[in-house]
Scaffold this motif. Structure first.
Motif, PDB file in Angstrom:
ATOM      1  N   ARG A  78       0.833  -1.206   0.000  1.00  0.00           N
ATOM      2  CA  ARG A  78       0.000   0.000   0.000  1.00  0.00           C
ATOM      3  C   ARG A  78       0.872   1.262   0.000  1.00  0.00           C
ATOM      4  NH1 ARG A  78      -5.008   1.376   2.764  1.00  0.00           N
ATOM      5  NH2 ARG A  78      -4.917  -0.583   3.904  1.00  0.00           N
ATOM      6  N   ASP A  79       1.901   1.298   0.861  1.00  0.00           N
ATOM      7  CA  ASP A  79       2.758   2.488   0.929  1.00  0.00           C
ATOM      8  C   ASP A  79       3.552   2.678  -0.357  1.00  0.00           C
ATOM      9  OD1 ASP A  79       1.888   2.995   3.485  1.00  0.00           O
ATOM     10  OD2 ASP A  79       3.534   1.902   4.447  1.00  0.00           O
ATOM     11  N   HIS A  80       4.023   1.580  -0.930  1.00  0.00           N
ATOM     12  CA  HIS A  80       4.828   1.702  -2.161  1.00  0.00           C
ATOM     13  C   HIS A  80       4.010   2.246  -3.318  1.00  0.00           C
ATOM     14  CE1 HIS A  80       8.485   0.516  -4.490  1.00  0.00           C
ATOM     15  NE2 HIS A  80       7.614   0.561  -5.487  1.00  0.00           N
ATOM     16  N   ARG A  81       2.739   1.869  -3.389  1.00  0.00           N
ATOM     17  CA  ARG A  81       1.874   2.286  -4.503  1.00  0.00           C
ATOM     18  C   ARG A  81       0.953   3.446  -4.105  1.00  0.00           C
ATOM     19  NH1 ARG A  81       2.289   1.528  -9.600  1.00  0.00           N
ATOM     20  NH2 ARG A  81       0.022   1.437  -9.771  1.00  0.00           N
ATOM     21  N   ALA A  82       1.293   4.171  -3.086  1.00  0.00           N
ATOM     22  CA  ALA A  82       0.443   5.271  -2.620  1.00  0.00           C
ATOM     23  C   ALA A  82       0.226   6.286  -3.731  1.00  0.00           C
ATOM     24  CB  ALA A  82       1.091   5.949  -1.410  1.00  0.00           C
ATOM     25  N   GLY A  83      -1.041   6.672  -3.939  1.00  0.00           N
ATOM     26  CA  GLY A  83      -1.387   7.665  -4.952  1.00  0.00           C
ATOM     27  C   GLY A  83      -1.613   7.106  -6.334  1.00  0.00           C
ATOM     28  N   ARG A  84      -1.348   5.812  -6.530  1.00  0.00           N
ATOM     29  CA  ARG A  84      -1.575   5.175  -7.830  1.00  0.00           C
ATOM     30  C   ARG A  84      -2.524   3.998  -7.647  1.00  0.00           C
ATOM     31  NH1 ARG A  84       4.632   4.762  -7.975  1.00  0.00           N
ATOM     32  NH2 ARG A  84       3.987   4.825  -5.794  1.00  0.00           N
ATOM     33  N   SER A  85      -3.216   3.676  -8.712  1.00  0.00           N
ATOM     34  CA  SER A  85      -4.226   2.608  -8.630  1.00  0.00           C
ATOM     35  C   SER A  85      -3.544   1.242  -8.714  1.00  0.00           C
ATOM     36  CB  SER A  85      -5.241   2.746  -9.766  1.00  0.00           C
ATOM     37  OG  SER A  85      -5.898   3.991  -9.704  1.00  0.00           O
ATOM     38  N   THR A  86      -3.972   0.348  -7.842  1.00  0.00           N
ATOM     39  CA  THR A  86      -3.456  -1.016  -7.844  1.00  0.00           C
ATOM     40  C   THR A  86      -4.632  -1.966  -7.691  1.00  0.00           C
ATOM     41  OG1 THR A  86      -1.427  -0.266  -6.764  1.00  0.00           O
ATOM     42  CG2 THR A  86      -1.847  -2.641  -6.781  1.00  0.00           C
TER      43      THR A  86
END
Length: 573
Positions: free
Chosen positions: A510-518
Motif C-alpha cells: 500500500r505504501d509503495h503504490r500510494a497515490g496510484r491505482s493497484t
C-alpha cells in the motif's frame, strides 16, 4: 571485406513462401550481388584452366617451344591466383549472406511475435515458433549462400559450352543438350522431396511443442507421478519424427546418388567422344587433355545446380513455416482514430461491474478463480471486445502502446529472461539503486539478492530456473513495481510465497503504490485485510463491495470463498 550490418528487416506482409524468399534476397541485394560476382569469377577462372593447359601442351610441349610453354604457364599461374582470391571473397560473401538471411528471419519472426503478443500462443504452439529459430533459419540462409555458387555454375557452363563448340561442334552440342537433360532427370525427385520435407518439419514442430510442454510442467509431472506417461508419449512422437526423417533421407539419398551418377555418365561420354575424335586425328593431344579437364570440371557446376534446386525446396518449406507466423494478425488492433487516455481515473469493467477507484489499492475476489485471467485480460485490453473504460475513455479507442503505458498486467504466467538481474528488473535502466532496493524490500526479496554472488549484477538463467517458485514470483513483482504504471493489475501475486513473506508484502504494498491505482486479483486473506476496498464477484458480476472484515461478516458466499469452506463445513462451526 568490412563487416556488413544487418538491414532493418521490418515485418513483411507476404502470403507466399516464394515472395518471402524474394523479400529476403531483396534486402541483401548488395551482398548477394557481391557473392555472385566473385562466384562467377571463381568458377569462370576454373573453366579456363583446362583450355590454358591444353594450349600449353600443344603450343609448348608438343611444339617444343619453351617460350610459349613459359607464356602459358605464367598465364595458368595468374588464373590460379585469381581463382584463389575470388574463392576467398566468394566464401566470405557466402557466410555474410547466410548470416544476414538467417538472422533477418529471426528478427522478423521475433518482431512479429512481439507484435502479436498474447495472440501468438492461441494460434501456434511454442514448438512451431521454436522450430523457426532452431532449423528453418538455416535453410533460408543456405539458399542465399548457394546462390553465389549457382550464378558461377551457370556462367561456367556457358563458358565451357562456348569453348567446346569452338573446338568441336559435336562435343559442344553434347554439353549444351546433355546438361539440361540431366537436370530434367533430377526434377521428378524434387516434388516428393518437398512433400516429405514438409511432413518432417511438421513432425519436428509438434515434437518441439511437446518437449517444451514437458519441461515447463516437469515439477507438476513429478508431483503427480506422470513422468513415465509423458516419457512414453515423447518417445512415440520422436519415433514419428525419426520415420519422417528416414523417408526424407530415402529420396535425399537417391538425389545425392543421382548427383554423382549422372555427371559421371556425362564425363564418361564426353571423354569417350574426345578420345574417339583424337584417334581420328580431329583433336590434338592438348585438346584431348582439355576436354578431359572440362568433363571433370563440369561435375562441379552440375552438382551446384542440383544443390541449388535442393536448397530451394528446403528454403520454400522453411519460408512456409515463417509465413505461418507472419500471416497471423493480433486479436487487439489499434483504432483508426485513436484517443488519448487520461493520466488518472477510475478503471471500470462494464461486463462484471468492477470499478477500481483512482489511487486506491483494490482487491477483486471471485467465487470462480478461473475467471481471474479473463478479467485481467479485459482490464489490460488483451480482449479487444471489452468496453473497459479508464477515466471515462474506453481502452479500445486508444492505441495499445498508450494502454500498456497506463495499465500493466502482471499475471501468473509472467516470465524471467536470461541476462543480468538489474536489466531483468529494470529493462530501460531508468531506476536508481535506491529505487531498486525499495522495490525489493516491498516484495520482500532482499534474501534473494543476498544469496546471489554478484547482487544485482548476477546472471539470471533462462526463465529464472535457478530461483525457486517463490523467488521468481517476488522478482516478477519487483519488476512490476519498478515499471510504476498508473494502474497495476496483479493476478495472485503471492500465491507461491509463505505466509510470513506474504504478510510483509501485504503490509508494504500500500505504501509503495500510494497515490496510484493497484488492482489485486486474489482470495488471500492476508492481502485482503490490508487493501482499501474489496470487490466480490460471483457468476461474472459484482455481488458486494466493502472492507474485507465487513464482507466476512455479512456475505456468506464471500466467506466460503476466502476461507475455502463448503456450506456443510461452515454449518458445523
Amino acid at each position: 571485406m568490412r563487416q556488413l550490418p544487418l538491414a532493418d528487416p521490418g515485418v513483411p506482409n507476404h502470403r507466399s513462401p516464394a515472395r518471402y524468399l524474394w523479400w529476403v534476397a531483396g534486402g541483401q541485394a548488395r551482398t548477394l550481388a557481391g557473392g555472385m560476382a566473385f562466384g562467377i569469377l571463381w568458377m569462370g577462372a576454373q573453366a579456363f584452366i583446362p583450355a590454358i593447359l591444353g594450349l600449353a601442351i600443344d603450343e609448348g610441349i608438343a611444339a617444343k617451344d619453351g617460350e610459349r610453354l613459359l607464356h602459358w604457364t605464367a598465364l595458368l599461374f595468374a588464373v590460379g591466383v585469381v581463382q584463389a582470391l575470388a574463392g576467398i571473397m566468394r566464401h566470405r560473401f557466402a557466410v555474410t549472406n547466410w548470416l544476414m538471411a538467417a538472422y533477418r528471419t529471426v528478427q522478423v519472426v521475433t518482431r512479429k511475435s512481439a507484435h502479436l503478443g498474447a495472440t501468438l500462443p492461441k494460434h501456434l504452439a511454442t514448438g512451431e515458433v521454436v522450430s523457426v529459430g532452431a532449423g528453418d533459419l538455416a535453410y533460408v540462409g543456405n539458399l542465399m549462400e548457394v546462390s553465389a555458387r549457382f550464378a558461377g555454375a551457370i556462367v561456367a557452363f556457358v563458358v565451357v559450352a562456348a569453348i567446346l563448340l569452338s573446338s568441336s561442334t559435336v562435343l559442344g552440342l553434347v554439353v549444351l543438350i546433355g546438361v539440361p537433360i540431366m537436370l530434367f532427370c533430377l526434377g521428378p525427385m524434387l516434388r516428393p522431396l518437398h512433400r516429405r520435407q514438409s511432413a518432417q518439419r511438421e513432425a519436428v514442430g509438434e515434437l518441439n511443442s511437446l518437449g517444451s510442454d514437458i519441461v515447463a510442467g516437469l515439477r507438476v509431472l513429478r508431483g503427480i507421478g506422470g513422468e513415465e506417461s509423458f516419457s512414453r508419449r515423447y518417445r512415440s512422437e520422436s519415433q514419428e519424427v525419426r520415420k519422417a526423417g528416414v523417408r526424407v533421407a530415402g529420396i535425399q539419398s537417391m538425389l545425392d546418388a543421382a548427383q554423382v551418377l549422372l555427371p559421371g555418365i556425362f564425363v564418361v561420354l564426353v571423354v569417350g567422344l574426345g578420345a574417339h575424335f583424337a584417334l581420328r586425328g580431329d583433336l590434338s593431344a592438348g585438346s584431348l587433355v582439355a576436354f578431359y579437364g572440362y568433363a571433370t570440371f563440369l561435375v562441379l557446376p552440375l552438382r551446384t545446380a542440383t544443390d541449388f534446386a535442393n536448397q530451394l525446396m528446403r528454403g520454400l518449406v522453411a519460408a512456409g513455416r515463417v509465413i505461418r507466423v507472419l500471416k497471423l494478425e493480433p486479436d487487439v488492433t489499434d483504432p483508426a482514430a485513436p484517443l488519448q487516455l487520461p493520466d488518472h481515473g477510475d478503471l471500470v469493467d462494464p461486463v462484471s461491474g468492477v470499478r477500481a477507484r483512482d489511487g486506491l489499492l483494490t482487491a477483486v475476489v471471485s467465487a470462480e478463480p478461473d475467471s481471474y485471467a479473463e478479467l485481467a485480460d479485459r482490464l489490460g485490453r488483451y480482449d479487444d471486445a471489452s468496453e473497459v473504460r479508464y477515466g471515462g475513455v474506453t481502452l479500445a479507442s486508444a492505441t495499445r502502446a498508450t494502454v500498456r503505458e497506463r495499465i500493466l498486467v502482471s499475471d501468473t504466467g509472467s516470465q524471467m529472461f536470461t541476462g543480468v538481474l538489474r536489466t531483468e528488473l529494470d529493462p530501460d535502466g531508468r531506476r536508481t539503486d535506491d529505487e531498486l532496493m525499495a522495490a525489493l524490500r516491498t516484495a520482500s526479496a532482499e534474501d534473494v539478492l543476498v544469496a546471489l554472488p554478484d547482487g544485482l549484477d548476477s546472471e539470471v538463467e533462462e526463465k529464472g530456473r535457478s530461483f525457486s517458485g517463490g523467488q521468481r514470483q517476488r522478482l516478477v513483482l519487483v519488476r512490476a513495481l519498478l515499471a510504476d504504471p498508473a494502474v497495476l493489475v496483479m493476478v495472485e501475486p503471492t500465491s507461491a510465497v509463505d505466509a510470513h513473506t506474504e504478510a510483509r508484502i501485504a503490509e508494504r504494498l500500500r505504501d509503495h503504490r500510494a497515490g496510484r491505482s493497484t488492482v489485486v486479483l486474489t482470495a488471500s486473506p492476508l492481502l485482503l485485510d490490508r487493501v482499501d476496498e474489496v470487490i466480490f464477484v460471483a457468476a461474472g458480476r459484482v455481488v458486494a463491495t466493502g472492507k474485507h472484515r465487513d464482507l466476512l461478516e455479512n456475505e456468506p458466499q464471500y466467506r466460503r470463498t476466502v476461507t475455502r469452506q463448503t456450506e456443510e463445513e461452515e454449518a458445523l462451526r
